[in-house]
Structures are given as C-alpha cells and as structure tokens.
Design a protein around this motif. Sequence first.
Motif, PDB file in Angstrom:
ATOM      1  N   TYR A 300       0.806  -1.226   0.000  1.00  0.00           N
ATOM      2  CA  TYR A 300       0.000   0.000   0.000  1.00  0.00           C
ATOM      3  C   TYR A 300       0.842   1.282   0.000  1.00  0.00           C
ATOM      4  CZ  TYR A 300      -3.872  -3.128   1.131  1.00  0.00           C
ATOM      5  OH  TYR A 300      -4.798  -4.148   1.107  1.00  0.00           O
ATOM      6  N   VAL A 301       2.123   1.166  -0.345  1.00  0.00           N
ATOM      7  CA  VAL A 301       3.011   2.317  -0.265  1.00  0.00           C
ATOM      8  C   VAL A 301       3.905   2.363  -1.498  1.00  0.00           C
ATOM      9  CG1 VAL A 301       5.041   3.213   0.964  1.00  0.00           C
ATOM     10  CG2 VAL A 301       3.053   2.466   2.256  1.00  0.00           C
ATOM     11  N   VAL A 302       4.213   3.575  -1.978  1.00  0.00           N
ATOM     12  CA  VAL A 302       5.270   3.742  -2.981  1.00  0.00           C
ATOM     13  C   VAL A 302       6.394   4.540  -2.330  1.00  0.00           C
ATOM     14  CG1 VAL A 302       3.727   3.613  -4.969  1.00  0.00           C
ATOM     15  CG2 VAL A 302       4.233   5.843  -3.958  1.00  0.00           C
ATOM     16  N   LEU A 303       7.632   4.093  -2.516  1.00  0.00           N
ATOM     17  CA  LEU A 303       8.789   4.775  -1.949  1.00  0.00           C
ATOM     18  C   LEU A 303       9.724   5.298  -3.034  1.00  0.00           C
ATOM     19  CD1 LEU A 303       9.626   2.404   1.066  1.00  0.00           C
ATOM     20  CD2 LEU A 303       8.377   4.576   1.095  1.00  0.00           C
ATOM     21  N   SER A 304       9.304   5.140  -4.292  1.00  0.00           N
ATOM     22  CA  SER A 304      10.087   5.681  -5.397  1.00  0.00           C
ATOM     23  C   SER A 304      10.080   7.202  -5.325  1.00  0.00           C
ATOM     24  CB  SER A 304       9.491   5.223  -6.734  1.00  0.00           C
ATOM     25  OG  SER A 304       9.848   6.091  -7.779  1.00  0.00           O
ATOM     26  N   LYS A 305      11.272   7.797  -5.359  1.00  0.00           N
ATOM     27  CA  LYS A 305      11.356   9.258  -5.282  1.00  0.00           C
ATOM     28  C   LYS A 305      10.638   9.899  -6.465  1.00  0.00           C
ATOM     29  CE  LYS A 305      14.977  10.908  -3.458  1.00  0.00           C
ATOM     30  NZ  LYS A 305      16.383  11.269  -3.166  1.00  0.00           N
ATOM     31  N   ARG A 306      10.751   9.287  -7.629  1.00  0.00           N
ATOM     32  CA  ARG A 306      10.074   9.831  -8.813  1.00  0.00           C
ATOM     33  C   ARG A 306       8.567   9.867  -8.608  1.00  0.00           C
ATOM     34  NH1 ARG A 306       7.360   7.501 -12.756  1.00  0.00           N
ATOM     35  NH2 ARG A 306       8.027   5.414 -12.110  1.00  0.00           N
ATOM     36  N   LYS A 307       8.022   8.796  -8.060  1.00  0.00           N
ATOM     37  CA  LYS A 307       6.572   8.739  -7.847  1.00  0.00           C
ATOM     38  C   LYS A 307       6.130   9.680  -6.728  1.00  0.00           C
ATOM     39  CE  LYS A 307       6.041   4.050  -9.653  1.00  0.00           C
ATOM     40  NZ  LYS A 307       5.693   2.632  -9.364  1.00  0.00           N
ATOM     41  N   LEU A 308       6.940   9.812  -5.702  1.00  0.00           N
ATOM     42  CA  LEU A 308       6.589  10.728  -4.620  1.00  0.00           C
ATOM     43  C   LEU A 308       6.583  12.170  -5.130  1.00  0.00           C
ATOM     44  CD1 LEU A 308       8.590   9.190  -1.630  1.00  0.00           C
ATOM     45  CD2 LEU A 308       6.159   8.945  -2.144  1.00  0.00           C
ATOM     46  N   ILE A 309       7.569  12.506  -5.963  1.00  0.00           N
ATOM     47  CA  ILE A 309       7.602  13.843  -6.565  1.00  0.00           C
ATOM     48  C   ILE A 309       6.357  14.070  -7.413  1.00  0.00           C
ATOM     49  CG2 ILE A 309       8.791  15.274  -8.272  1.00  0.00           C
ATOM     50  CD1 ILE A 309      11.429  14.073  -7.222  1.00  0.00           C
ATOM     51  N   GLN A 310       5.962  13.046  -8.172  1.00  0.00           N
ATOM     52  CA  GLN A 310       4.775  13.166  -9.018  1.00  0.00           C
ATOM     53  C   GLN A 310       3.522  13.408  -8.178  1.00  0.00           C
ATOM     54  OE1 GLN A 310       4.331   9.938 -11.789  1.00  0.00           O
ATOM     55  NE2 GLN A 310       2.376  10.694 -12.598  1.00  0.00           N
ATOM     56  N   LEU A 311       3.406  12.706  -7.057  1.00  0.00           N
ATOM     57  CA  LEU A 311       2.246  12.905  -6.175  1.00  0.00           C
ATOM     58  C   LEU A 311       2.168  14.346  -5.684  1.00  0.00           C
ATOM     59  CD1 LEU A 311       2.438   9.653  -4.001  1.00  0.00           C
ATOM     60  CD2 LEU A 311       0.601  10.246  -5.595  1.00  0.00           C
ATOM     61  N   VAL A 312       3.333  14.912  -5.362  1.00  0.00           N
ATOM     62  CA  VAL A 312       3.364  16.287  -4.845  1.00  0.00           C
ATOM     63  C   VAL A 312       3.123  17.294  -5.964  1.00  0.00           C
ATOM     64  CG1 VAL A 312       4.816  18.042  -3.754  1.00  0.00           C
ATOM     65  CG2 VAL A 312       4.854  15.689  -2.904  1.00  0.00           C
ATOM     66  N   GLU A 313       3.865  17.153  -7.061  1.00  0.00           N
ATOM     67  CA  GLU A 313       3.789  18.158  -8.129  1.00  0.00           C
ATOM     68  C   GLU A 313       2.433  18.183  -8.819  1.00  0.00           C
ATOM     69  OE1 GLU A 313       7.117  17.476 -10.704  1.00  0.00           O
ATOM     70  OE2 GLU A 313       8.514  18.533  -9.356  1.00  0.00           O
ATOM     71  N   GLU A 314       1.783  17.014  -8.912  1.00  0.00           N
ATOM     72  CA  GLU A 314       0.462  16.971  -9.540  1.00  0.00           C
ATOM     73  C   GLU A 314      -0.664  17.169  -8.530  1.00  0.00           C
ATOM     74  OE1 GLU A 314       0.140  13.399 -11.846  1.00  0.00           O
ATOM     75  OE2 GLU A 314       1.869  13.902 -13.119  1.00  0.00           O
ATOM     76  N   LYS A 315      -0.278  17.473  -7.289  1.00  0.00           N
ATOM     77  CA  LYS A 315      -1.223  17.838  -6.227  1.00  0.00           C
ATOM     78  C   LYS A 315      -2.236  16.740  -5.896  1.00  0.00           C
ATOM     79  CE  LYS A 315      -0.730  22.769  -7.177  1.00  0.00           C
ATOM     80  NZ  LYS A 315       0.339  22.902  -6.166  1.00  0.00           N
ATOM     81  N   HIS A 316      -1.780  15.489  -5.996  1.00  0.00           N
ATOM     82  CA  HIS A 316      -2.603  14.392  -5.482  1.00  0.00           C
ATOM     83  C   HIS A 316      -2.573  14.385  -3.956  1.00  0.00           C
ATOM     84  CE1 HIS A 316      -3.038  12.810  -9.532  1.00  0.00           C
ATOM     85  NE2 HIS A 316      -1.717  12.904  -9.681  1.00  0.00           N
ATOM     86  N   VAL A 317      -1.563  15.047  -3.401  1.00  0.00           N
ATOM     87  CA  VAL A 317      -1.443  15.248  -1.956  1.00  0.00           C
ATOM     88  C   VAL A 317      -1.160  16.724  -1.734  1.00  0.00           C
ATOM     89  CG1 VAL A 317      -0.657  12.897  -1.429  1.00  0.00           C
ATOM     90  CG2 VAL A 317       1.020  14.665  -2.042  1.00  0.00           C
ATOM     91  N   SER A 318      -1.237  17.156  -0.487  1.00  0.00           N
ATOM     92  CA  SER A 318      -1.081  18.589  -0.203  1.00  0.00           C
ATOM     93  C   SER A 318       0.376  19.028  -0.123  1.00  0.00           C
ATOM     94  CB  SER A 318      -1.801  18.939   1.108  1.00  0.00           C
ATOM     95  OG  SER A 318      -1.234  18.223   2.192  1.00  0.00           O
ATOM     96  N   GLY A 319       1.314  18.088  -0.094  1.00  0.00           N
ATOM     97  CA  GLY A 319       2.733  18.426  -0.021  1.00  0.00           C
ATOM     98  C   GLY A 319       3.526  17.270   0.544  1.00  0.00           C
ATOM     99  N   TRP A 320       4.823  17.489   0.740  1.00  0.00           N
ATOM    100  CA  TRP A 320       5.688  16.433   1.261  1.00  0.00           C
ATOM    101  C   TRP A 320       5.293  16.014   2.668  1.00  0.00           C
ATOM    102  CZ3 TRP A 320       8.817  13.711  -1.719  1.00  0.00           C
ATOM    103  CH2 TRP A 320       9.246  14.266  -2.926  1.00  0.00           C
ATOM    104  N   ASP A 321       4.666  16.936   3.412  1.00  0.00           N
ATOM    105  CA  ASP A 321       4.269  16.606   4.781  1.00  0.00           C
ATOM    106  C   ASP A 321       2.798  16.238   4.884  1.00  0.00           C
ATOM    107  OD1 ASP A 321       3.122  19.059   4.377  1.00  0.00           O
ATOM    108  OD2 ASP A 321       3.913  19.998   6.186  1.00  0.00           O
ATOM    109  N   ASP A 322       2.171  15.922   3.758  1.00  0.00           N
ATOM    110  CA  ASP A 322       0.804  15.403   3.814  1.00  0.00           C
ATOM    111  C   ASP A 322       0.810  14.139   4.675  1.00  0.00           C
ATOM    112  OD1 ASP A 322      -1.560  13.752   3.032  1.00  0.00           O
ATOM    113  OD2 ASP A 322      -1.913  15.355   1.594  1.00  0.00           O
ATOM    114  N   PRO A 323      -0.100  14.033   5.643  1.00  0.00           N
ATOM    115  CA  PRO A 323      -0.086  12.867   6.544  1.00  0.00           C
ATOM    116  C   PRO A 323      -0.290  11.525   5.859  1.00  0.00           C
ATOM    117  CG  PRO A 323      -1.314  14.659   7.545  1.00  0.00           C
ATOM    118  CD  PRO A 323      -1.043  15.065   6.122  1.00  0.00           C
TER     119      PRO A 323
END
Length: 591
Positions: A300-323
């Motif tokens: 249930y988790v992705v730890l790929s830096k590329r995917k985490l950046i995509q989640l943040v930049e495309e605003k699927h989450v509110s930011g790096w500190d989204d809970p």
Amino acid sequence: MSAGDSSAATATNFIRNIVDADLAAGKHVQRRWSGKPGLAAQQLAGPLDPAKIRTRFPPEPNGYLHFGHAKSICLNFGLARDYAGRCHLRFDDTNPEKEEKEYVDSIVDAVRWLGFSWSDDKENNLYYASDYFDWMFACAEYLIEAGLAYVDSQSADEMRANRGTLTEPGKDSPYRSRSVEENRALFHRMRDGEFPDGAHILRAKIDMASPNINLRDPAIYRIRHATHHNTGDKWCVYPMYTFAHPIEDALENITHSICTLEFEDQRPFYDWLLDHLAEGGLLQRPVPQQIEFSRLNLTYVVLSKRKLIQLVEEKHVSGWDDPRMPTLVGARRRGYTPEGFHLFAERIGVSKADSLIDYVLFEDAMREVLNESAERRVAVLAPLKLIIDNYPAGQSEECVVHNHPFKPELGTRVMPFSRELWIEREDFMEEPSKGYRRLFPGNMARLRHGYVVKCIGCDKDASGNVTAVHCEYLPDTKSGTPGADSVKVKGNLHWVSVEHAYPAEVRLYDRLFASPSPGSGDRNFLDDLNPDSVKLITAQLEPALKAAKPEERFQFERHGYFVADRFDSKDGSPVFNRTVTLKDSWGKGAK
C-alpha cells in the motif's frame, strides 16, 4: 546517541554477526582517529579510535526522507549505540544540480525526531561530502599517477556503445593508452574550467572485459559547470557517487558501510578503489567494509522518489508533509511515533532477501506504542443529540474519568454531564438489527462513566431523518456509586455534553492507495489512489481536548489514535488527524 532502551535484548542478524566476528578478531583495534575526517597521515598521527565501530547514515540532500530511510537510520545508529561506537550523519552532496539547503534541514530534523544524535560532549559527527572535494581530487590524481585512471574524450554515446553487454565484453577506449603526463594535464585543465560539460570524463582503468559491468572502467569524475550549495563555484569537476562514497567512508574511519542491495554489484569497485588508495598511503587500513541488506518494501506504499515527486507536483497530496505520504515529515504530522518506527524496524529485522512487508505490521507497531503512551479522551465523530427528558434542565454534574486505564499515575479528569448529550449516530437504531445492543425504543444502555438510560423515542425531520433521541435516566445507577450494578445492561455508549463540548475539525486519514501493490502489472500507480484516503468532518469533543498542544497524541475511545496537527492547531483550537484506527480495517481486503 540514545533512542529507546539500549539494554533491551536485540535480535541478532547477519550484520551483527559480522560486527561480532570483527570485534572478536580485533580487526579495528589499531585504527587511529584524529578527531575529524582526513587522509591516512592525519589519522595515523592521532590516538587510537575510542569508538569500537563507526557506521554512517549518508543521505543525498535532494529530497525528503521516507519510511525506508527510517529503517536505515535505526539500523546504523542502533548498531553504533549497541556496540559502543559512533554513527555519522553525512550529507552526500556531490551532485551540485539536485541538492538544496531545504532538504539538509529536513534530514537533520527527521534524524533528531527519530531520537538519534550524531554528537555528544566528545564528538560532533555531522559531515558534508563536499568538504572532502580536495582530498577526492588528490585521490584521483594518485590513480592517474599510478596508471590506474585516464581521461576519456569519447562522447556519451560512444562510451555506451563500447561498454558491451552482460554477455559481450566491452571495448577499450581509443584514449585508454594516454600517458600519465597527458592525463594529468587534461584532468587539471578540466578542473580549471577549460572544457564544457561532457567534453571529457575521468575513468578508472580496470578491465573492459570484466563480467561485472561496473568494473569496465567506471567513470569517476565529470565536468559540471554548476554552483554547489556548499562550495559555490570553486569546482567545475565533481566526483561520481561510486568514487566519492568509498573515499568518504575511509576518510571518516567508517568500519562497516551498510547500504541496500542495489549497491551489491558496486562492492568490487568499492574494494578495488580503497585497496589501491590504501596501498598508495592515502587511506588508513583496515579500509571500510561494505555490507548490503534488503531495502524496505511495504504494501500500500510507494517509496520511489520519482513517484513521490509526481504525487506532490500533480497535487494528489497537499505536499511532502501530507499525513498520507510515506515521508518522515508526513509520518510526524500523521501522529506516528519515533518509538513505533524503532519497534517496527526491530520486528522486520534485516536480511539479504528482498521481501514485501505487510503494512499491517507497521500499523500494529504504532498501535502498540500508542496504546501504552496515549491518554484517552472522548470525541463524537458523527454527532446525534440525546435528550434525557427526566434530567433537570440547566443542571450539570461531574463524572471522574481515568486518563489511562492501565496507568493510574496519569491521573483523572472531569467530564461534565448534562441533560443534552452528543452520542454517535450509530448508537441508535429505530428498528434494531439482530444482536444490536445499544439504544432503540424500549432498550436500556449505560452512558459510560454516567447513568443507565432507557430509550423512549426519537424526533425526526420532514424527510424522516432522526434528529434527536429521547431517554430517561435511572438516578441511582451512576458509575462509581453503590447502585451502579443494580441494573445490568449490555450496551455502553460514549458521549459528550452538548453544553460543554466544542466542535473541532477532525481529519480521518487512511491509506493513500487502495491496492497493496500500487501500479503493479501495466497499471498506472495513480489509478490505485484511494478515493477515501481522507475525510474532513466536524466532531464534538470533550472540553479537555480544547487544551491539546500541537503533536499531542490521544486515543479517541472507540475510534482510534489521533494527534493535534503540528501546523494547523492553534491555542484553544486544535485540529486533529487520525493516526491509525484501533484495529486493522483492511484485514479482509476491504475497508
């Protein structure tokens, strides 16, 4: 350097077995330490190293740390703690184009938050690889002088074509036979900024026919005209990671260089480089030993830096500190605890075998720690008004409640009781299902810490929705009084007084992905996002919660563990994030 109870029994593993064997053999007892990183001459002039072992956590400051880094932090700092050693925090900042001060600060905060320190009254082991650039350049010069490195002027495409494949050997570069004098001169001109990016590259001279592609004359220095966050514009040549990292370890007297399995194929070059530099007198022996372990893989988790950046930049989450993010800044905001990470790391252990860890194990570690530490409070998340018709209007009384059922030393608090209460909407059914034990017309239940009440009906709006429940209380049945057990009931309800409660924003966080393997097969990992990963509600909270401070954690009875948001909570007006439910709600494959 302490975090947790270092006296507790620690499960052994293959890394600890290696350390035990090295200590038993006295492998490192003659190492000398000048008190700071340096080449062999500097170290050998110092006293014997007081640390039995030295480990390091060496993040590149190009992003925020995630759960996988937490495993490495606990491993490296934990080993140093348990073996009377030292663990260094080193910023591997050899790439001037990707690194930022923001990430340096966040990494420092994250390691401290996890409970570890790199300094004490004797040593401060916070280092930057970029401070070693002069020494790295000297090491490269030595390899050139020893005939073990050369300047290659092929294009990137030519180098790629001549590298060979897993089944075919590579081809020597036409520049491989350059003289020491020509290589030295070219390398210095590279340093002096005479050439553009990509014009030349310095390569180690090993074996283009090696079955290990990483030994086919790997690149060790490249030209990069870029401003570095630490060294500014001093350099326009920068070491490659695979060249810099072993030298950094040796300069810092690291005994056991622990990294993840993807670096296993690089170990032969790691050893080749350090052996030659030690032979040349630049580095102290024994040189560091690289040891690999499997990285953390969670469902249930992705730890790929590329995917985490995509989640943040495309605003699927509110930011790096989204809970919902698997970053340590997100985990902290979610209410996860450092102790929970320590427990989780201890339970999953370390091994050479890649495995997929069930997220339930992570949540269970957090639940176990929070169950011990979190004080209990009452919050009604889906409020429905309950009116006690025979309780005097305008009257209120106090109910004394324990803050923790297993820790009397945490004391008690007072919950006010009055005629009108908020209860959970699910605690009333006009037409009860089979086995339902809470309120329905004619049934009795206990108001926890208060009285037994009997339901006598309900109010509805024009659409037939229940707007209030009516009850009568039995005056002699208050909890803690002699009459408390005079009436036996099966239902036990939580409540807060309407008059004394206050509304607060509560964020019900859940797993960010609905699939245990986001993006597996041919799916886009974004297609597996959980649409219900957060719900914002207004809940009714008991008055004691109004004083909650940012990052203060509680168990909301019946609902789970919650934390006052570290950023959005204000004095007298906290906002709460759900950390984890009381039990696994995904165990049967559904929420």
